[in-house]
Structures are given as structure tokens and as C-alpha cells.
Motif scaffolding. Structure first.
Motif, short mmCIF file in Angstrom:
data_model
loop_
_atom_site.label_atom_id
_atom_site.label_comp_id
_atom_site.label_asym_id
_atom_site.label_seq_id
_atom_site.Cartn_x
_atom_site.Cartn_y
_atom_site.Cartn_z
N ARG A 104 0.83 -1.21 0.00
CA ARG A 104 0.00 0.00 0.00
C ARG A 104 0.86 1.25 0.00
NH1 ARG A 104 -3.95 -2.28 4.71
NH2 ARG A 104 -5.31 -3.58 3.39
N ARG A 105 1.94 1.22 0.78
CA ARG A 105 2.84 2.38 0.83
C ARG A 105 3.59 2.54 -0.49
NH1 ARG A 105 3.92 7.25 1.11
NH2 ARG A 105 6.06 7.81 1.70
N VAL A 106 3.99 1.43 -1.12
CA VAL A 106 4.63 1.50 -2.43
C VAL A 106 3.70 2.16 -3.45
CG1 VAL A 106 5.48 0.12 -4.38
CG2 VAL A 106 6.17 -0.47 -2.05
N LYS A 107 2.43 1.83 -3.36
CA LYS A 107 1.45 2.44 -4.27
C LYS A 107 1.36 3.94 -4.06
CE LYS A 107 -3.16 1.57 -6.14
NZ LYS A 107 -4.37 0.71 -6.04
N GLU A 108 1.43 4.38 -2.81
CA GLU A 108 1.42 5.82 -2.51
C GLU A 108 2.66 6.50 -3.06
OE1 GLU A 108 1.12 5.94 1.70
OE2 GLU A 108 -1.00 5.40 1.77
N ALA A 113 5.77 9.47 -8.43
CA ALA A 113 7.07 9.11 -9.02
C ALA A 113 7.06 9.27 -10.53
CB ALA A 113 7.43 7.68 -8.66
N GLU A 114 8.24 9.42 -11.09
CA GLU A 114 8.39 9.55 -12.54
C GLU A 114 8.80 8.23 -13.19
OE1 GLU A 114 7.65 12.24 -14.38
OE2 GLU A 114 6.87 13.06 -12.50
N THR A 115 8.89 7.18 -12.39
CA THR A 115 9.26 5.84 -12.89
C THR A 115 8.21 4.83 -12.47
OG1 THR A 115 10.61 5.56 -10.89
CG2 THR A 115 11.75 6.30 -12.89
N ALA A 116 8.35 3.60 -12.95
CA ALA A 116 7.38 2.56 -12.66
C ALA A 116 7.68 1.88 -11.32
CB ALA A 116 7.38 1.52 -13.78
N PHE A 117 6.63 1.55 -10.59
CA PHE A 117 6.72 0.82 -9.33
C PHE A 117 5.85 -0.43 -9.44
CE2 PHE A 117 8.70 4.63 -8.18
CZ PHE A 117 9.37 4.45 -6.97
N LYS A 334 5.70 4.57 -15.93
CA LYS A 334 5.52 5.52 -14.84
C LYS A 334 4.34 5.09 -13.99
CE LYS A 334 4.51 10.45 -14.08
NZ LYS A 334 4.31 11.76 -14.73
N GLY A 335 4.47 5.27 -12.67
CA GLY A 335 3.36 5.00 -11.77
C GLY A 335 3.27 3.56 -11.32
N PHE A 336 2.18 3.24 -10.64
CA PHE A 336 1.98 1.92 -10.07
C PHE A 336 1.50 0.94 -11.14
CE2 PHE A 336 -0.61 -1.28 -7.88
CZ PHE A 336 0.24 -1.68 -6.88
N VAL A 337 2.14 -0.22 -11.20
CA VAL A 337 1.75 -1.28 -12.13
C VAL A 337 1.41 -2.53 -11.31
CG1 VAL A 337 2.41 -2.69 -14.11
CG2 VAL A 337 3.27 -0.35 -13.91
#
Length: 366
Positions: A104-108, A113-117, A334-337
Motif C-alpha cells: 500500500r505504501r509502495v502504491k502511494e 514518481a516519474e518511474t514505474a513501481f 511511470k506510476g503503479f503497475v
């Protein structure tokens, strides 16, 4: 050649490093706080190492400068710290965590962020979600999605039918914590070690029962679309009854340190293991009842010049495939995947994902 940092010099981190290094497209540096662990790292000579106190603010950020991505094979307690460092350094982030709060924190973090998580890139959670969602998309309406995974010895030598193939802490935890599910269309918590059922895969008889941590974000992805969704662990018959005796009747769930000592003392590790995967989806298609089933049994084998266990191969293959898809532009940059966003056929066609394919290079039970 893309520069990759793998955090964690354990068996999974070593397998990831070797798998990526063998491809010739990635230059890998393995990071760990322990000089001893780095010295004992079982990888090819081209893999670099760097001692780093990851928990120290700013330390990992320096290592990540100019890199393409960081892959976390570290304990879940370091997940958030590594994700924060990735965001600060402007690199892509992937992990293997089963921990819901960390994800959940990774998603936040990913939101700004400017890269993929991309968290939860292992086996379960991870590949099991990719397989389940890809099957579910083939239906007009969904009744049940049932996901099952087992990491087992090929040659069981005790009444538990079990050997240490991965973290004993993780095994005890998944047997004790509440399990997420969707029951009658609603999110629910169900008891571990319950809902025992018989399973047959490749002609071998197993049992399966509720355990925690394997679903990842699949319940949120399918809420409102499926009536029942669950995740169960596969073991040889009789395992659940013995674990219920130990953890419930003898109250070792309240003495997990003692349960862990018993596991470590009584169960020997094995390099001859197998990973068993089963996804079953039922619903309707074109107004008629329909059912789809995906199953695999993957055995231990070789990665490059080294023998690796099935759990090492499947876990490393999962995160390596997602990295490869990210590097090729097949995933958002970029963003949450989420794992549910990854296409199964594309995954299986990948050079690393072939470990899961029916015609892949890793040996399978016939």
C-alpha cells in the motif's frame, strides 16, 4: 546494457542476478549490508557487489544513481525504504514482497514518481495473479476464481510431506495470519488451514487449504466482478491436520518463535523441489457455463552453470520477466503497475517467463 541493482544477497537474489547476467543485456550489482553474505554470493564472475546499509537514509540512493532499476529481494521490513530510495534516485522499482501494508505504501510512493513501481513480482503473489486475471478476462461473468500454489519436495521423507524450500518464517506466518478472500461477492477474512480440499495435478494427489499472503491485489481487482475468490496452498495429503495440531491445538501460533525453532530443527532443506501451480476459473461465456484451468509443475534445474531450486527459478523468473517487459516498453514506464495488468501470453513468451511455459526449458513433471 541496462544497469540493475538487486538488493539482497540471499539465494533468490543470487538467482535473479545470474538470470539477468546470463542474458547479456543487464549489468547487475548485488547490494547487501553483510560483507559475509556478499562474499558467499553464488553467481557468475561478472556480477558486481556493493556493501550498503540500506536502512540508512541516503546510502542506497548513492548506489542507485544512474541505474535503470532496483529489484528488492530483501526482507519485507526494508520494502518501503528501498521504494523511497528508488523514487528519490529516479529509477524503476520492483519487489517480491507479500506484505500488504508495504505494498500500500509502495502504491502511494508510485503516485508521485516519474518511474514505474511494480511490487509483488514473485510466484504468489505475482505470477499466480497474472494467470488468474488473464483467464478471468475470457469470461462474460465470473462465478469462482480459485488460485493454488505449492512449493514442495519432489521426494517427501517425513509425515508432513514437507522440506524447507523457502523462508520458514514465511511458512509459519502464512499458516497463522487471516486470509483474504471474496465470499458471496464481498471482501472477507477467512481462517488459515481451513477449507481443505483434494487436488490432482499431473496425476499426483495433493491437498489444498487456506493460507495468507498469496492473493496480492487480485481481490481489489476482481471485487464486484466475481462471486467467490480464494487462494490456497498445495501440500501432500495429511500436512494440514498435523499443522493444525501444532499451531492450534498446541497453541504454537502464539509461540511462533518456538514453531520456527521446531521447523528449523526437524525439517531439512532440499535442492530437489517442485513448484505446483493451479488456477481454476468458472463463469459464463456467450450465455453458457464455462470453465478454464491453468496448471504447471516446475522442477529444480539449471540457471546458467548453477543448479537452482524450483522456488528460486520461479521467483527469479517472475521478477526478471517483469523487468524485461518494462525494459522493452511492454509495460507502463511511470506510476503503479499491478500484476493483474500483465498479460499471461506475453509473460510466457518472454525469454525469462519460459520457465513457466508448457514447452519451457525447465523440466516439468510429465
Amino acid at each position: 546494457m541496462k544497469q540493475i541493482v538487486v538488493v539482497g544477497a540471499g539465494r533468490i537474489g543470487a538467482t535473479i542476478a545470474d538470470m539477468l547476467d546470463e542474458s547479456g543485456d543487464y549489468a547487475v550489482t548485488v547490494v547487501d549490508r553483510s560483507a559475509e553474505a556478499l562474499a558467499a554470493l553464488d553467481t557468475g564472475p561478472k556480477v558486481k557487489t556493493a556493501q550498503c546499509e540500506v536502512s540508512e537514509p541516503g546510502a542506497l540512493e548513492k548506489v542507485l544513481e544512474g541505474k535503470f532499476a532496483v529489484l528488492s529481494a530483501a526482507p519485507y521490513s526494508l520494502t518501503i525504504r528501498i521504494a523511497e530510495a528508488a523514487a528519490a534516485a529516479g529509477v524503476h522499482y520492483l519487489d517480491l514482497t507479500e506484505d500488504v501494508k508495504s505494498t500500500r505504501r509502495v502504491k502511494e510512493i508510485a503516485a508521485g514518481a516519474e518511474t514505474a513501481f511494480i511490487p509483488q513480482c514473485g510466484l504468489a503473489p505475482g505470477f499466480i495473479a497474472i494467470a488468474a486475471m488473464s483467464l478471468a478476462k475470457r469470461f462474460d461473468t465470473l462465478e469462482e476464481v480459485k488460485m493454488k500454489v505449492g512449493a514442495l519436495p519432489q521426494h517427501p521423507a517425513n509425515v508432513l510431506g514437507y522440506a524447507l524450500t523457502w523462508s520458514p518464517e514465511g511458512v509459519i506466518n502464512e499458516y497463522c495470519e487471516p486470509c483474504e478472500a471474496i465470499v458471496d461477492g464481498k471482501l472477507a477474512e477467512i481462517a488459515p488451514l481451513e477449507d481443505l480440499e483434494e487436488v490432482s495435478i499431473d496425476g499426483v494427489r495433493y491437498e489444498a487449504f487456506n493460507t495468507s499472503g498469496g492473493l496480492g491485489s487480485t481481490p481489489q481487482a476482481l471485487l464486484g466482478k466475481v462471486k467467490n475468490l480464494n487462494y490456497r496452498t498445495i501440500r501432500y495429503p495429511g500436512h494440514a491436520a498435523i499443522m493444525k495440531l501444532l499451531l492450534n491445538d498446541l497453541n504454537l501460533r502464539d509461540r511462533r518463535d518456538l514453531a520456527l525453532d521446531i521447523f528449523r530443527h526437524a525439517l531439512t532443506p532440499t535442492s530437489q523441489d517442485k513448484v505446483v501451480i493451479l488456477v481454476e476459473v468458472t463463469g459464463t461465456r456467450d450465455g453458457k457455463p464455462a470453465q478454464e484451468r491453468f496448471e504447471r509443475t516446475v522442477l529444480s534445474g539449471r540457471v546458467g552453470d548453477r543448479e537452482r531450486t524450483a522456488i528460486q527459478i520461479t521467483t527469479a523468473s517472475g521478477i526478471s520477466t517483469v523487468l524485461d517487459m518494462l525494459a522493452s516498453g511492454a509495460l507502463p514506464q511511470k506510476g503503479f503497475v499491478a500484476q493483474e495488468d500483465i498479460d499471461l501470453d506475453t509473460f510466457l513468451a518472454n525469454r525469462f517467463g519460459k520457465a513457466y511455459a508448457a514447452d519451457g526449458p525447465v523440466r516439468k513433471v510429465a
